[in-house]
Design an enzyme around this catalytic site. Structure first.
Site, PDB file in Angstrom:
ATOM      1  N   GLU A 169       7.883 -29.377 -36.338  1.00 36.29           N
ATOM      2  CA  GLU A 169       8.357 -29.130 -36.004  1.00 36.29           C
ATOM      3  C   GLU A 169       7.756 -29.682 -33.756  1.00 36.29           C
ATOM      4  O   GLU A 169       6.879 -29.031 -33.241  1.00 36.29           O
ATOM      5  CB  GLU A 169       8.199 -27.390 -35.216  1.00 36.29           C
ATOM      6  N   GLU A 352      11.835 -23.445 -42.970  1.00 37.13           N
ATOM      7  CA  GLU A 352      11.446 -21.628 -43.043  1.00 37.13           C
ATOM      8  C   GLU A 352      12.707 -21.232 -41.951  1.00 37.13           C
ATOM      9  O   GLU A 352      14.050 -22.190 -41.754  1.00 37.13           O
ATOM     10  CB  GLU A 352      11.011 -21.807 -41.267  1.00 37.13           C
TER      11      GLU A 352
HETATM   12  C1  FCB Z   1       9.025 -21.469 -35.483  1.00 35.86           C
HETATM   13  C2  FCB Z   1       7.473 -21.405 -36.347  1.00 35.86           C
HETATM   14  C3  FCB Z   1       7.214 -20.309 -36.911  1.00 35.86           C
HETATM   15  C4  FCB Z   1       7.295 -19.449 -36.968  1.00 35.86           C
HETATM   16  C5  FCB Z   1       8.829 -18.795 -36.274  1.00 35.86           C
HETATM   17  C6  FCB Z   1       9.049 -17.919 -35.897  1.00 35.86           C
HETATM   18  O1  FCB Z   1       9.691 -22.232 -34.558  1.00 35.86           O
HETATM   19  O2  FCB Z   1       7.286 -22.642 -37.117  1.00 35.86           O
HETATM   20  O3  FCB Z   1       5.029 -20.460 -37.078  1.00 35.86           O
HETATM   21  O4  FCB Z   1       7.057 -18.503 -35.163  1.00 35.86           O
HETATM   22  O5  FCB Z   1       9.200 -19.922 -35.394  1.00 35.86           O
END
Ligand code: FCB
Length: 444
Positions: A169, A352
């Site tokens: 990210e 994620e």
């Molecule tokens: C993302 C991050 C991760 C976590 C989630 C909720 O942006 O990569 O580390 O904090 O959000």
């Protein structure tokens, strides 16, 4: 409750990778066995972290990692996504730190011995403080320092890693960290935000050939987050506002990887806000990818605004997670189809996806129905996109366990495993049990 997918879903194929994810700063603790990073410093700034907490202990994974590997194993997943702490494995003189390397060799070796595939991210936001002291991501030299770190550590761990990711990210590192200052290092300057973004992408591009050379048998890519942008109404001004936001927050990080250019919003930045780009940078940044990692949580709705150009419109009366993010799974399908149409994508991995819940441990159980519903809806949304031709090879739940949620401290719980921070006890939540059942059901 269980997680259900249509019997013909490709997500149920045994070659689809099911995993859980964490990151170094959020779980490790072990501050005394590594150099300080920008999050250590940020945590000392009054008001920076909502509960005034820090990452010095976190989930104490540095001590409890063997139990955590057993926990991962017990969830029946195929893979574990973790990140390496740069200030744990590198010394300020540019040499590897043998103690830090040994920690990850033990951890990754144990995972491999259990048959768990290892997805390793090199940078999940914990920049060594000594590099921030030299300008951090505002400084072009940091991109070269990253490439050097990537080169050395990938040589040291090459035999133990199935997939490498350069960055997690870059939007968060640059925009949240250097442009609006809500993440480390807490700086607020639009030009610095844009320049940092460029240097992060450059760092990615410089590292890719080194990873490929050192670990030719592994897969190499980057992980980007997307918050799809919707217009509040069909009015031209709102549609333009949403499009601008999409360019600024989302396309900025992906377009250079495939098109060797920033989106059109670049030309609307003032001269001081435009990043310095050197000849050849885009050729470096657009290094071929084996895969692209996608992180998805929610969407934003935009309205045109005379002063600011665009504003986010809070959605009232809709389902939200405990961190206030709207639950809108259609945006997940829309996002994947949109990226598929726009870019010549390599295979995708969802690195994620998950939800924060106000979880409570009651009689040894955590009944996290909202999270379970979130996973159910998002797995179906993913299945929907795959049926329409998007090539997705894996899905990782964020997160394996509750952990240090950045500026929210320990107030927001994203785990499918509950962590009692007073005792460091781990308890698999109902969502974790459902995730395990789904994962195991694929194995017949
Ligand atoms: C993302 C991050 C991760 C976590 C989630 C909720 O942006 O990569 O580390 O904090 O959000």
């Amino acid at each position: 409750m269980t997680l259900q997918l249509p019997a013909d879903s490709r997500i149920l194929n045994t070659d689809f990778v099911f995993g859980v994810a964490t990151s170094s700063f959020q779980i490790e603790g072990g501050l005394d066995s590594r150099l300080p990073c920008i999050w250590d410093t940020f945590c000392t700034q009054p008001g920076a972290i909502r509960d005034g907490s820090h990452g010095a202990v976190a989930c104490d994974h540095i001590r409890l990692w063997r139990e955590d590997v057993e926990l991962i194993q017990s969830l029946g997943v195929d893979a574990y996504r973790l990140s390496l702490s740069w200030p744990r494995v590198m010394q300020q003189n540019g040499e590897l730190n043998p103690t830090g390397v040994a920690f990850y060799r033990d951890l990754l070796g144990t995972l491999k011995a259990q048959g768990i595939r290892t997805f390793v991210t090199l940078y999940h936001w914990d920049l060594p403080q000594y590099l921030e002291d030299e300008g951090g991501w505002r400084n072009r030299a940091t991109a070269y320092a990253f490439a050097d770190y990537a080169d050395k550590i990938s040589k040291a761990l090459a035999d133990l890693v199935d997939a490498w990711a350069t960055l997690n990210e870059p939007f968060c590192s640059s925009y949240l960290g250097y442009e609006i200052g809500v993440h480390a290092p807490g700086l607020k300057n639009k030009g610095w935000g844009r320049q940092s973004a460029h240097h992060l992408l450059l760092a990615h591009g410089l590292a890719m050939p080194k990873l490929r050379q050192n670990a030719p048998q592994a897969q190499h890519g980057i992980v980007l987050n997307f918050t799809p942008c919707y217009a509040e109404t069909d009015a031209l001004a709102d549609v333009a506002a949403a499009d601008y936001a999409d360019q600024y927050f989302n396309q900025w990080y992906i377009k250079p990887l495939f098109d060797k250019a920033y989106p059109a919003c670049f030309s609307q930045l003032s001269a001081e806000e435009q990043p310095q780009i050197q000849p050849g940078d885009f050729d470096i940044i657009a290094a071929p990818l084996d895969y692209l990692g996608i992180n998805f949580y929610t969407r934003h709705v935009y309205r045109a605004d005379a002063q600011q150009g665009f504003v986010v419109v809070d959605q009232v009366g809709v389902a939200k997670t405990d961190i206030g993010w709207e639950i809108y799974p259609q945006a997940f399908t829309d996002l994947l189809l949109d990226l598929h149409r726009r870019y010549p994508l390599p295979p995708l991995y969802i690195m994620e996806n998950g939800a924060a819940g106000a979880d409570e441990l009651v009689d040894g159980k955590v009944q996290d129905d909202m999270r379970l519903g979130y996973y159910q809806q998002h797995l179906l949304a993913l299945d929907n996109a795959m049926r329409q031709g998007v090539d997705v090879r894996g899905y990782f739940a964020w997160s394996l366990m509750d952990n240090f949620e950045w500026a929210e401290g320990y107030l927001k719980r994203f785990g499918i495993v509950y962590v009692d921070y007073a005792t460091q006890q781990r308890v698999i939540k109902q969502s974790g049990l459902a995730f395990r059942d789904l994962s195991l059901s694929r194995k017949g």
